[in-house]
Scaffold this motif. Structure first.
Motif, PDB file in Angstrom:
ATOM      1  N   ARG B  61       2.439 -14.952   2.465  1.00  8.39           N
ATOM      2  CA  ARG B  61       2.170 -16.292   3.252  1.00  8.39           C
ATOM      3  C   ARG B  61       2.186 -15.994   4.951  1.00  8.39           C
ATOM      4  O   ARG B  61       3.050 -15.166   5.358  1.00  8.39           O
ATOM      5  CB  ARG B  61       3.424 -17.319   2.908  1.00  8.39           C
ATOM      6  CG  ARG B  61       3.372 -17.587   1.517  1.00  8.39           C
ATOM      7  CD  ARG B  61       4.516 -18.400   1.153  1.00  8.39           C
ATOM      8  NE  ARG B  61       4.967 -18.636  -0.158  1.00  8.39           N
ATOM      9  CZ  ARG B  61       4.270 -19.044  -1.321  1.00  8.39           C
ATOM     10  NH1 ARG B  61       3.229 -19.582  -0.954  1.00  8.39           N
ATOM     11  NH2 ARG B  61       4.806 -19.007  -2.447  1.00  8.39           N
ATOM     12  N   ARG B  65       1.405 -20.380   4.325  1.00 10.28           N
ATOM     13  CA  ARG B  65       0.195 -20.621   3.457  1.00 10.28           C
ATOM     14  C   ARG B  65      -0.050 -19.448   2.788  1.00 10.28           C
ATOM     15  O   ARG B  65      -0.176 -18.171   3.448  1.00 10.28           O
ATOM     16  CB  ARG B  65      -1.223 -20.971   4.348  1.00 10.28           C
ATOM     17  CG  ARG B  65      -2.309 -21.469   3.888  1.00 10.28           C
ATOM     18  CD  ARG B  65      -3.330 -22.141   4.749  1.00 10.28           C
ATOM     19  NE  ARG B  65      -3.907 -20.936   5.574  1.00 10.28           N
ATOM     20  CZ  ARG B  65      -5.109 -20.454   5.297  1.00 10.28           C
ATOM     21  NH1 ARG B  65      -5.657 -21.216   4.152  1.00 10.28           N
ATOM     22  NH2 ARG B  65      -5.635 -19.727   5.714  1.00 10.28           N
ATOM     23  N   ASP B  66      -0.190 -19.228   1.356  1.00  7.62           N
ATOM     24  CA  ASP B  66      -0.390 -18.033   0.663  1.00  7.62           C
ATOM     25  C   ASP B  66      -2.056 -17.785   0.869  1.00  7.62           C
ATOM     26  O   ASP B  66      -3.020 -18.549   0.805  1.00  7.62           O
ATOM     27  CB  ASP B  66      -0.448 -18.761  -0.951  1.00  7.62           C
ATOM     28  CG  ASP B  66      -0.548 -17.549  -1.654  1.00  7.62           C
ATOM     29  OD1 ASP B  66      -0.769 -16.320  -0.873  1.00  7.62           O
ATOM     30  OD2 ASP B  66      -0.395 -17.124  -2.735  1.00  7.62           O
TER      31      ASP B  66
END
Lengths: 260, 351, 285
Positions: B61, B65-66
């Motif tokens: 991440r 956010r991946d």
């Protein structure tokens, strides 16, 4: 062997290699009506005859056209194959190499025969130039492949990775990084393909479609029955064309090598 | 500034995991090193962060956010490669402009940013050179500038100093560290050189066999290694045997207060760094363990001694060369109690 | 397509055109020749329906064809041997001579390859013909009275083939010699070997792979040459390749032509394999 003797021996061999070609060029300036040696005076009359001979001129145009088409197709297929071979083939590397060089290792006459039967068997026949162009592409493919893969071997995959890390997509990486860096191999391979295709005889001879004739075929046909120096003029022009291509490639590749 | 969080990341090429479920949280602006021998999975981890390798399992991440499914070119990373990977057919300026062009930045701003970054890496005036016209150190700085000029979320460096000679390497360590502090960018640095990792990093991740052996500050790693492997990898170490008994650990160097929860009778290993030890002449009047100098190696700032103890064990000691001892001299070894660090029980002796 | 699949199959698109080209237009056609050789001869068509052994029967029952295969093999053998003897010293000089000479020599060896084979063969007809340069010069000097028979025979074919294929012998031998560490020869000299002995015992055996490659290449090329034997040999001397092509082009006997081509290929392959066995290099394995 003593040194001077050895040098002379090598010079004799070089002379042996060049003599038949030199003889053709000299014979083309023969003023006489028959091919005699030494020439009976110098003149360009056979060049004039040749340039006015629509059969030969058409054959030259056909040959140039086929060579150009062959160069483009071979250039694309050979280049992508070489990229695959160097970067992605992994354990298949040796197999890919042998397959790509096969058209060069197999006798041209056999390949021509095989292709002739094949295009008939699959119903294409020799109504079009399809078979002949396939044959030309097959024969020239190894030359593009060898040249491009030599360039690819010195291409560092981390250049593509660096471009990718900087935000370049697949196509941009190819166009802006890889292609400029392997350009010498691609150009060299393509010009080789052009020259080879221009000179191919057996494949063209077996696979030509009715009414089409390339320069080597036309020359061969002519030589079976005629002995005027016109053939020498044709040959000399063909040699000069090849020379021009070689010089252009030297210039292009030479320029590039000075830059980095 | 970006926080990077790696969660249970695994990479398996089909012959057992190369990276085996590792988790690291990298704070904003932190400089973190992945340290380990070749094949430990550090480079694979970096490549997964960059996106050149797909993760078999786990998440990466950036600020929550991946990015696992984001292709490399969209991850907004800056990467410095081991061989620099400068584009040989482009000048320094074109190399620096490349990433900016990919981001569709205006010509004027590109020029401005390039001037600024060249100043930053002290290469103003080199814009028109081709990479092959630069020295190794200069190429290194161009590579760094090229990665930084795009103002990426994170900076990734893959053994960037491996191809430099020793003196330049030390200069560049300081240079990169100072630059990173000034820019304040989150940085992941891969190296197999423990000195590099320790001088440069806020925290070091020591990896063996695809797993994390220890995460900690350089002094954690050096002084308080989590196990024998880490202790040996990050520097020279003497392994001293000790036996736990009624609240103390008895060693050839005397009794130490027991640390950790070991049952009585357990034999444990203790780490003792060679420079933590003082050598004294036998007649100095202080207490110490007697030993005999077997051999010594002088290296300018330090002298390296091999000492034989009475029980036949060997101890390495590094000292400043103020007092020199000759081979065969009898000496006393004085090691402060707090410089022994327990590494765990010797297998098979747990009581 | 997802990212992983793209990564795995994307590169295959690079090789796909070449794979299709080689697979469909080289491998299949070669297999097709074998099939063709068992087809019935056609009446007015290239081949008829059904399969037969008659094409091979025709080959083995006619001494003419067997003799022609033998002739072709003989021409190939002599050409190869001549190329080896003529080419080896040149290859050695290109690999070990002084550099100025080397660059020029390399260009001189390569340049004939850029001239079409029809033109090179044509050059030989000018030289070898009854009215050609060689005969006229010799007669002019009064050395001979009538023209020597240089063309329309095996001798002329061999001379022209040697010229055409000599570079294919020189280049592999040259790279083999380039690959030999010169200090090996120096070591042999230091142990007391003369220059000639050092060459014979060290360089020559180590260049054997190049000799092998060059010989096989020239031999195979000679067997399958069409243009040169056709122009120099004329109608009087035919090699197998010429007969095969004529059988296909002029008389449309495809099945029989295929059988002939295969018989030539098989005998050629046997010779190459036997040659390979004889020159096997134990130290290489």
């Amino acid at each position: 062997m003593s040194k001077p003797f050895f040098t002379v021996y090598c010079l004799i061999i070089y002379a042996f290699l060049l003599t038949p070609i030199a003889v053709v060029v000299i014979a083309s300036f023969n003023a006489g009506a028959f091919l005699t040696f030494p020439p009976q005076g110098l003149s360009f009359r056979w060049y004039v005859v040749f340039f006015n001979n629509e059969v030969f001129m058409r054959a030259i145009r056909t040959s140039l056209w086929i060579a150009a088409v062959t160069m483009v197709i071979s250039g694309i297929i050979g280049t992508t194959a070489a990229i695959f071979y160097v970067q992605y083939s992994g354990r298949l590397k040796e197999a890919v190499r042998i397959a790509m060089l096969a058209p060069l290792l197999l006798p041209e006459v056999l390949t021509a025969i095989a292709l002739l039967f094949f295009v008939y068997s699959i119903g294409i026949g020799t109504q079009t130039m399809f078979g002949m162009i396939i044959g030309h592409v097959l024969i020239t493919l190894p030359f593009v492949f060898i040249n491009v893969s030599a360039s690819m071997e010195s291409y560092d995959p981390s250049w593509s990775m660096a471009a990718q890390s900087l935000g370049a997509g697949r196509f941009t990486r190819f166009r802006r990084i890889m292609l400029p860096l392997i350009k010498p191999g691609v150009i060299g391979g393509c010009l080789f393909a052009f020259i080879i295709s221009f000179d191919i005889f057996t494949i063209s001879f077996m696979l030509k479609n009715v009414g089409t004739s390339t320069l080597p075929i036309q020359l061969f046909d002519y030589l079976r029955t005629n002995f005027t120096p016109e053939a020498a003029a044709v040959s000399t022009c063909s040699i000069v064309l090849t020379l021009i291509v070689v010089v252009i490639s030297e210039k292009m590749l030479g320029l590039r090598l000075h830059r980095f | 500034m970006t926080e990077v969080s790696i969660e249970k990341l695994t990479k398996d090429y089909g012959q057992g995991p190369a990276v085996n479920g590792i988790s690291i949280r990298i704070a904003e602006g932190e400089f973190i090193s992945l340290l380990g021998p070749s094949g430990c999975g550090k480079t694979t981890t970096l490549k997964m962060i960059a996106g050149f390798e797909d993760a078999t399992e786990g998440a990466i991440r950036f600020d929550g956010r991946d990015v696992v499914h984001v292709p490399v070119e969209k991850r907004d990373i800056g990467m410095v490669f081991q061989n620099y990977a400068l584009f040989p057919h482009m000048t320094v300026e074109k190399n620096l402009a490349f990433g900016l062009e990919m981001r569709k930045i205006s010509k004027a701003e590109i020029r401005e940013r390039i001037t600024k970054v060249l100043d930053m890496v002290q290469l103003a005036g080199y814009a028109e050179r081709y990479p092959r016209q630069l020295s190794g150190g200069q190429q290194q700085r161009v590579a760094l500038a090229r990665a930084l000029v795009i103002e990426p979320k994170i900076l990734l460096l893959d053994e960037p100093l491996a191809n430099l000679d020793a003196k330049l390497r030390e200069e560049m360590r300081v240079f990169i560290r100072d630059l990173q502090r000034r820019v304040g960018i989150t940085t992941v640095y891969v190296t197999h050189d423990q000195a590099e990792a320790m001088t440069m990093s806020d925290r070091v991740v020591v990896m063996f066999g695809g797993r994390i052996a220890q995460i900690g500050t350089p002094s954690d790693i050096y002084e308080r290694p989590s196990n024998l492997e880490v202790a040996e990898f990050v520097g020279q170490v003497n392994i001293i045997r000790g036996k736990v008994g009624s609240g103390t650990i008895s060693t050839p160097f005397g009794n130490l207060p027991a640390a950790g929860a070991y049952a009585d009778g357990t034999e444990i290993m203790l780490a003792l760094r060679p420079e933590a030890v003082e050598l004294l002449p036998v007649n100095s009047g202080t207490s110490g363990v007697p030993a005999k100098v077997r051999s010594s190696y002088y290296s300018g700032s330090l002298v390296d001694y091999r000492l034989d103890l009475a029980d036949g064990a060997t101890v390495n000691v590094q000292t400043f060369p103020r007092t020199r001892f000759a081979d065969g001299d009898e000496v006393l070894i004085h090691a402060p109690v707090d410089r022994f660090w327990p590494l765990g029980p010797i297998r098979g002796t747990e009581a | 397509m997802n990212v992983a699949a793209k990564k795995r199959f994307g590169p295959l698109l690079l090789i796909a055109p070449a794979a299709i080209l080689i697979g469909v237009f080289l491998v299949l056609p070669y297999l097709n020749i074998v099939v063709m050789s068992f087809r019935m001869p056609g009446q007015g068509t290239p081949y008829g329906p059904g399969f037969t052994l008659v094409n091979y029967g025709k080959f083995f029952s006619d001494i003419f064809y067997i003799q022609q295969v033998a002739n072709t093999l003989w021409i190939g053998f002599v050409t190869t041997l001549a190329c080896l003897i003529l080419g080896y010293p040149v290859a050695w000089q290109l690999a070990r001579g002084n550099s100025a000479f080397r660059a020029m020599g390399y260009g001189l060896v390569l340049s004939p390859l850029l001239v079409g084979i029809v033109i090179r063969s044509y050059g030989w007809t000018i030289l070898l013909g009854n009215n050609g340069l060689i005969n006229r010069t010799l007669m002019g000097w009064g050395i001979i009275d009538g023209p020597l028979p240089l063309m329309y025979n095996a001798l002329g074919i061999v001379i022209a083939l040697v010229h055409v294929f000599l570079p294919f012998m020189i280049l592999p031998i040259m790279s083999a010699i380039q690959g030999i560490d010169p200090s090996l020869e120096a070591a042999a000299r230091s142990l007391g070997a003369s220059k000639a002995t050092a060459f014979r015992r060290i360089t020559l055996p180590l260049s054997l792979p190049g000799i092998q490659a060059g010989s096989i290449l020239v031999f195979v090329l000679s067997l399958s040459a069409y243009v040169t034997p056709s122009l120099i040999g004329g109608l009087r001397v035919k090699t197998m390749a010429v007969t095969v092509v004529d059988a296909l082009i002029d008389t449309f006997q495809w099945p029989f032509g295929s059988a002939l081509a295969l018989m030539l290929s098989v005998t050629g392959a046997i010779v190459v394999v036997v040659f390979g066995r004889l020159t096997v290099m134990k130290w290489k394995a």
